[in-house]
Design an enzyme around this catalytic site. Structure first.
Site, PDB file in Angstrom:
ATOM      1  N   GLY A  46     -29.355  11.987 -34.896  1.00  0.00           N
ATOM      2  CA  GLY A  46     -28.237  11.392 -34.165  1.00  0.00           C
ATOM      3  C   GLY A  46     -28.766  10.241 -33.341  1.00  0.00           C
ATOM      4  O   GLY A  46     -29.756  10.391 -32.617  1.00  0.00           O
ATOM      5  N   ASN A  56     -25.093  -0.614 -34.129  1.00  0.00           N
ATOM      6  CA  ASN A  56     -25.321   0.485 -35.076  1.00  0.00           C
ATOM      7  C   ASN A  56     -24.168   0.638 -36.069  1.00  0.00           C
ATOM      8  O   ASN A  56     -23.618   1.740 -36.255  1.00  0.00           O
ATOM      9  CB  ASN A  56     -25.523   1.790 -34.305  1.00  0.00           C
ATOM     10  CG  ASN A  56     -26.822   2.487 -34.660  1.00  0.00           C
ATOM     11  OD1 ASN A  56     -27.292   2.382 -35.795  1.00  0.00           O
ATOM     12  ND2 ASN A  56     -27.403   3.179 -33.720  1.00  0.00           N
ATOM     13  N   TYR A  57     -23.791  -0.438 -36.712  1.00  0.00           N
ATOM     14  CA  TYR A  57     -22.637  -0.410 -37.626  1.00  0.00           C
ATOM     15  C   TYR A  57     -22.900   0.473 -38.840  1.00  0.00           C
ATOM     16  O   TYR A  57     -23.958   0.386 -39.474  1.00  0.00           O
ATOM     17  CB  TYR A  57     -22.300  -1.826 -38.089  1.00  0.00           C
ATOM     18  CG  TYR A  57     -21.181  -1.861 -39.104  1.00  0.00           C
ATOM     19  CD1 TYR A  57     -19.889  -1.506 -38.741  1.00  0.00           C
ATOM     20  CD2 TYR A  57     -21.424  -2.225 -40.422  1.00  0.00           C
ATOM     21  CE1 TYR A  57     -18.859  -1.510 -39.662  1.00  0.00           C
ATOM     22  CE2 TYR A  57     -20.396  -2.248 -41.351  1.00  0.00           C
ATOM     23  CZ  TYR A  57     -19.116  -1.878 -40.970  1.00  0.00           C
ATOM     24  OH  TYR A  57     -18.109  -1.888 -41.893  1.00  0.00           O
ATOM     25  N   SER A  61     -28.529  -5.914 -34.807  1.00  0.00           N
ATOM     26  CA  SER A  61     -29.335  -6.566 -35.829  1.00  0.00           C
ATOM     27  C   SER A  61     -28.721  -7.937 -36.101  1.00  0.00           C
ATOM     28  O   SER A  61     -27.563  -8.197 -35.744  1.00  0.00           O
ATOM     29  CB  SER A  61     -29.371  -5.725 -37.105  1.00  0.00           C
ATOM     30  OG  SER A  61     -28.072  -5.545 -37.619  1.00  0.00           O
ATOM     31  N   GLY A  69     -35.855  -6.685 -38.409  1.00  0.00           N
ATOM     32  CA  GLY A  69     -36.844  -6.005 -39.234  1.00  0.00           C
ATOM     33  C   GLY A  69     -38.248  -6.557 -39.088  1.00  0.00           C
ATOM     34  O   GLY A  69     -38.782  -6.676 -37.981  1.00  0.00           O
ATOM     35  N   LYS A  72     -39.298  -9.431 -39.214  1.00  0.00           N
ATOM     36  CA  LYS A  72     -39.380 -10.708 -38.500  1.00  0.00           C
ATOM     37  C   LYS A  72     -39.521 -10.518 -36.993  1.00  0.00           C
ATOM     38  O   LYS A  72     -39.771 -11.482 -36.263  1.00  0.00           O
ATOM     39  CB  LYS A  72     -38.144 -11.563 -38.796  1.00  0.00           C
ATOM     40  CG  LYS A  72     -37.993 -11.955 -40.261  1.00  0.00           C
ATOM     41  CD  LYS A  72     -36.715 -12.754 -40.478  1.00  0.00           C
ATOM     42  CE  LYS A  72     -36.521 -13.114 -41.946  1.00  0.00           C
ATOM     43  NZ  LYS A  72     -35.245 -13.850 -42.160  1.00  0.00           N
ATOM     44  N   GLY A 111     -34.283   5.677 -38.185  1.00  0.00           N
ATOM     45  CA  GLY A 111     -34.535   5.924 -36.777  1.00  0.00           C
ATOM     46  C   GLY A 111     -35.282   4.808 -36.066  1.00  0.00           C
ATOM     47  O   GLY A 111     -35.464   4.864 -34.846  1.00  0.00           O
ATOM     48  N   GLY A 118     -34.439   1.735 -35.348  1.00  0.00           N
ATOM     49  CA  GLY A 118     -33.633   1.044 -34.350  1.00  0.00           C
ATOM     50  C   GLY A 118     -33.491   1.845 -33.071  1.00  0.00           C
ATOM     51  O   GLY A 118     -33.551   1.291 -31.958  1.00  0.00           O
ATOM     52  N   ASP A 119     -33.325   3.164 -33.200  1.00  0.00           N
ATOM     53  CA  ASP A 119     -33.215   4.016 -32.021  1.00  0.00           C
ATOM     54  C   ASP A 119     -34.537   4.037 -31.250  1.00  0.00           C
ATOM     55  O   ASP A 119     -34.538   4.039 -30.009  1.00  0.00           O
ATOM     56  CB  ASP A 119     -32.837   5.438 -32.426  1.00  0.00           C
ATOM     57  CG  ASP A 119     -31.540   5.494 -33.204  1.00  0.00           C
ATOM     58  OD1 ASP A 119     -30.646   4.671 -32.935  1.00  0.00           O
ATOM     59  OD2 ASP A 119     -31.424   6.362 -34.095  1.00  0.00           O
TER      60      ASP A 119
END
Length: 310
Positions: free
Chosen positions: A32, A165-166, A193, A222, A224, A249, A251-252
Site C-alpha cells: 500500500g 500516484n496515478y 512523475s 526514473g 534520469k 515501491g 516511488g514510495d
C-alpha cells in the site's frame, strides 16, 4: 504525537517468481503506497501514524501486526466486519517484467470517511499529512475523506504532501484530474512523475503553474533522476547507479526519504539525496518496503559495488 500521518489503503500482497496461472509458492506480505511511506519514515527514525480501514479478518490483522512491528502507530487503524481486506498479487511472466493484479473493489480500504480523517488530524496534529492520488480513486467516500483531510490540515497549518500516484485501472485521467486538482489549493509539496503533471494542470509550464499554490514540486523521471522546483529555482539529482531487481515501491521509498529530510530541515539537495538513496535501496531487492533503509544504512550505497564490510 506523530511527525507524519499517512492516510490510505493497505492490502495483503502475494508475490510469485513466475506466472501465477502456473501455481506454485507465493510470498505473503503487505502493500500500500501510504503504508509503504509510513514504514520508510519509521525506519528512518520518525514518529509516523497510518490511518486506514481493513477487514476484521486474518489479512487485516496481518497488516496491523506488520505495521506495528515496523514501529508505525496504528491507533487510527479501523477494523470493519462489513468489508474484506483487499489484496494485490505480483507475478513475473518474464524474468524482468512484473505484472500486478488487484482484488480491491469494495474492500475495507474504500470505506474511509471524512469524519475519521478529521478526527485523527485534530487529535494528532502532525507536522506533515501525506496522501496520494490512489485513495480518492477508491470510492466517493474515500474521495471526500481525502479532500476533508487536506482541507483540515491546511487550515491547521499542517504541511500537506501529495503523491499523484496515478493508477489507470482505478480511474481515467480526466476523472483523476478533476479530483486531484481540487486538492491543490491545500497542498504544500507535490510529488509527480514527469508523465503525471498534465493530470494536475493544463498549463504550458506545469511546474510554474503548480508553484502558484504549492511550496515545492518534486518531479521524478526514473533513471534520469529527480528535480525539485521551488520559487527559488530548480535542483536536479541523478538516480544512483544500482542494479534494478524490482521497481515496485520505488516511488514510495523516494517520498519517504524526501519527507524524512524535510523533517530534518535539510536543504533541497540533501532532500533529493536521501530520496534517491531510499529509492535505490528499494529497487535493489524484491518487495514494496522490505529493503527500505534505516538511518544507519543510508551511507552504504556510497561504497564501491561489491564491497565486503568486515
Amino acid at each position: 504525537m506523530p511527525d507524519v500521518l499517512t492516510i490510505g489503503e493497505a492490502m495483503v500482497s502475494l508475490r510469485s517468481s513466475r506466472a501465477l496461472r502456473l501455481g506454485g509458492d507465493v510470498h505473503l506480505s503487505v502493500a500500500g503506497s501510504e503504508s509503504n511511506v509510513a514504514i520508510g519514515l519509521a525506519r528512518l527514525g520518525h514518529k509516523v501514524a497510518w490511518l486506514g480501514a481493513v477487514g476484521n479478518d486474518e489479512p487485516g490483522h496481518l497488516i496491523q501486526r506488520t505495521l506495528r512491528a515496523e514501529n508505525v502507530d496504528t491507533r487510527y487503524l479501523r477494523f470493519t466486519d462489513d468489508s474484506f481486506t483487499g489484496f494485490i498479487a505480483f507475478d513475473q511472466p518474464a524474468h524482468d517484467i512484473t505484472r500486478v493484479s488487484y482484488h480491491r473493489r469494495g474492500s475495507a480500504g474504500s470505506t474511509l470517511t471524512p469524519a475519521e480523517c478529521v478526527t485523527a488530524l485534530t487529535a494528532s496534529t502532525p507536522r506533515i499529512l501525506h496522501v496520494t492520488g490512489i485513495t480518492p480513486a477508491l470510492s466517493t467516500t474515500a474521495r471526500e475523506a481525502t479532500l476533508a483531510a487536506v482541507q483540515t490540515a491546511s487550515k491547521a497549518g499542517i504541511q500537506v504532501s501529495l503523491d499523484v500516484n496515478y493508477r489507470a485501472r482505478l480511474w481515467p485521467r480526466p476523472e483523476a484530474a478533476t479530483a486531484l486538482r481540487a486538492l491543490l489549493p491545500y497542498v504544500t509539496t507535490i510529488f509527480a512523475s514527469d508523465d503525471e503533471l498534465d493530470i494536475l494542470t493544463d498549463a504550458p509550464n506545469p511546474t510554474a503553474a503548480l508553484l502558484s499554490t504549492a511550496t515545492e514540486v518534486v518531479v521524478t523521471a526514473g533513471s534520469k533522476g529527480a528535480w525539485t522546483h521551488t520559487a527559488s529555482g530548480t535542483t536536479h539529482h541523478p538516480a544512483l547507479p544500482v542494479t534494478v531487481v524490482d521497481s515496485i515501491g520505488a516511488g514510495d521509498a523516494f517520498v519517504s526519504g524526501y519527507l524524512s529530510a524535510t523533517l530534518d530541515n535539510l536543504p533541497t539537495e540533501a532532500r533529493l539525496t536521501r530520496a534517491t538513496t531510499s529509492g535505490a535501496f528499494c529497487v535493489g531487492a524484491h518487495g514494496d518496503w522490505e529493503s527500505l533503509p534505516t538511518r544507519q544504512d543510508l551511507t552504504l550505497l556510497t561504497h564501491t559495488h561489491g564491497t565486503a564490510l568486515r
